[in-house]
Design an enzyme around this catalytic site. Structure first.
Site, PDB file in Angstrom:
ATOM      1  CB  SER A  19      33.453  47.316  44.290  1.00 33.61           C
ATOM      2  OG  SER A  19      32.125  46.928  43.010  1.00 33.61           O
ATOM      3  CG  PHE A  20      36.008  47.908  47.045  1.00 30.49           C
ATOM      4  CD1 PHE A  20      35.005  47.819  48.544  1.00 30.49           C
ATOM      5  CD2 PHE A  20      35.577  46.747  46.795  1.00 30.49           C
ATOM      6  CE1 PHE A  20      34.772  46.425  49.370  1.00 30.49           C
ATOM      7  CE2 PHE A  20      35.253  45.858  47.079  1.00 30.49           C
ATOM      8  CZ  PHE A  20      34.246  45.803  48.125  1.00 30.49           C
ATOM      9  CB  ALA A  21      39.202  51.481  44.416  1.00 29.57           C
ATOM     10  CE  LYS A  26      41.890  50.688  41.895  1.00 30.27           C
ATOM     11  NZ  LYS A  26      41.988  49.088  40.905  1.00 30.27           N
ATOM     12  CG  ASP A  81      38.856  42.382  36.298  1.00 34.54           C
ATOM     13  OD1 ASP A  81      37.832  41.529  36.101  1.00 34.54           O
ATOM     14  OD2 ASP A  81      38.549  43.263  36.978  1.00 34.54           O
TER      15      ASP A  81
END
Length: 428
Positions: free
Chosen positions: A71-73, A90, A185
């Site tokens: 989503s952000f990376a 990353k 996660d």
């Protein structure tokens, strides 16, 4: 695009380096200059830099093709210009991350947590860089790819293969829990494979360890992927490290069946939760052993009070069937490199050829502090180990002369006298 001048590359080509195909070529006996200097400054290494397709350079890294995206990376392949070794980078977009207050607040937490742990089944963080628009985490590259692709190709894994991966995952999580870290996660997408087909756990963006780093209570935030999340997390109840144990159970089921243990159509979080607490697991394949099913059922116990903790899971009989007398729960991996285990050859090369201060290198490596210094040490050491492994497997293993050299290297590799070690590296 070729690397620009001033990249930190060594200018003198070696007497021995790479063959025409890019494979390591043995330096001749009695060649002058250290093995590592020859290896790092090889013409072949320059060719890799010149041929590496990239869009930009950040610090000592060329940033290349995309390996994955969240989503952000984005995760991109990178090349470390000093060693010529590939890495994974990353890249977190700070502007996009600002749209999520949780991500913005905890932007630097992933890097902090990864510097706290060191384990053969956890991807090693090497360096951290930051620009106005991006935050970069440089990690070791896992050339074996994602475990999900392997499961997809095979439909499902054989029990003995799944046992190996689950054992390695549990060892990694046990290491995290001992350090006070909860991953939160654990999913197949976050399990990569190295060149030796071993698990490397990645993505600590949702991990937490409030008691150590001073963050807010980590045991109430609803996060992670619903399909892998424990029922107490979905129900927004207080939870503890055992949520990772549940997720390991989901991963084990996915490896052995190619599907997830709890599914609902159409998707509903409430219906998914109800299936979990009612133990309405999807059917097991007929070929699964009773021992494997028993472990799965214990890991996927909806009541966290009855679910085993990570140490209890590690002692399970099915997990240890192939390791008689050497159960994994008896193995404690050191969280830090000990001084006597440092590679004296790499240290000598970094101080004498690259200009680093000996004490700075030692302190950085022993503290696992992500930086270019740690990246150089780790990548050179990995390159050296890869060369020696290749030498053991090559045809020269039949040559008495080279076999004797290999014996001398192994004998003296851990010697505190770095020059004695370097001597043996020179005559390789």
């Amino acid at each position: 695009m070729p690397a620009a001048a001033g990249d930190g590359l060594l200018s003198e080509p070696p007497a021995a380096g790479f063959g025409d195909g890019g494979e390591p070529r043995k330096p001749p006996l009695g060649s002058e200059g250290s093995f590592l200097a020859a290896w790092v400054s090889a013409a072949g290494a320059r060719e890799r830099l010149r041929d590496f397709q990239h869009t930009k350079r950040v610090g000592n890294y060329l940033i290349g093709r995309k390996l994955g995206e969240g989503s952000f990376a984005k995760v991109r392949e990178g090349l470390h210009v000093v060693t010529g070794e590939k890495v994974a980078v990353k890249v977190i977009d700070k502007k996009r991350a600002k749209k999520d207050t949780y991500v913005t607040k905890n932007l630097r937490r992933e890097g902090q947590i990864q510097q706290m742990v060191r384990h053969p089944n956890i991807a090693q963080l090497l360096d951290i860089l930051e620009t106005e628009n991006s935050y970069y985490l440089v990690m070791e590259l896992c050339p074996g790819g994602n475990l999900m692709h392997k499961i997809y190709e095979k439909k499902r894994l054989e029990e003995h293969e799944a046992r190996k991966y689950i054992r390695q995952l549990i060892l990694a999580v046990e290491h995290l829990h001992r350090a006070g870290v909860v991953h939160r996660d654990l999913k197949i997408e976050n399990l990569l494979l190295d060149e030796d087909n071993n698990i490397k756990l990645i993505d600590f963006g949702l991990s937490n360890c409030a008691g150590i780093l001073g963050y807010s209570d980590p045991f109430s935030t609803q996060c992670g992927s619903p399909a892998y999340a424990a029922p107490e997390l979905l129900a927004r109840k207080k939870y503890g490290p055992k949520i990772d144990v549940w997720s390991i159970g989901v991963n084990m089921y996915a490896m052995l069946t190619g599907t997830l243990p709890f599914t609902v159509e159409p998707f509903s979080l409430r219906a998914l939760y109800q299936k979990m607490v009612d133990k309405e697991m999807n059917p097991f394949p007929a070929q699964l052993s009773t021992a494997a099913i028993n472990l799965l059922q214990s890991l996927l116990e909806p009541d966290p009070a009855k679910r085993p903790n990570i140490q209890q899971a590690l002692a399970n009989r099915w997990l240890n069937e192939n390791y008689p007398g050497k159960a994994p729960h008896n193995v404690t991996y050191p969280n830090r490199i000990h001084l006597e285990d440092l590679s004296q050859s790499v240290l000598l090369h970094m101080t004498e050829k690259l200009g680093y201060k000996n004490s700075d290198v030692i302190n950085t490596v022993l503290s696992n502090r992500a930086s270019n210094t740690l990246a150089i040490y780790f990548l050179l050491n990995k390159k050296l180990e890869r060369y020696l492994t290749g030498l053991r497997k090559s045809d020269v293993h039949d040559n008495v002369c080279y076999r004797n050299q290999l014996y001398q290297i192994e004998k003296y590799k851990g010697n505190q006298d770095a020059y004695e070690v370097e001597l043996f590296m020179m005559i390789l």
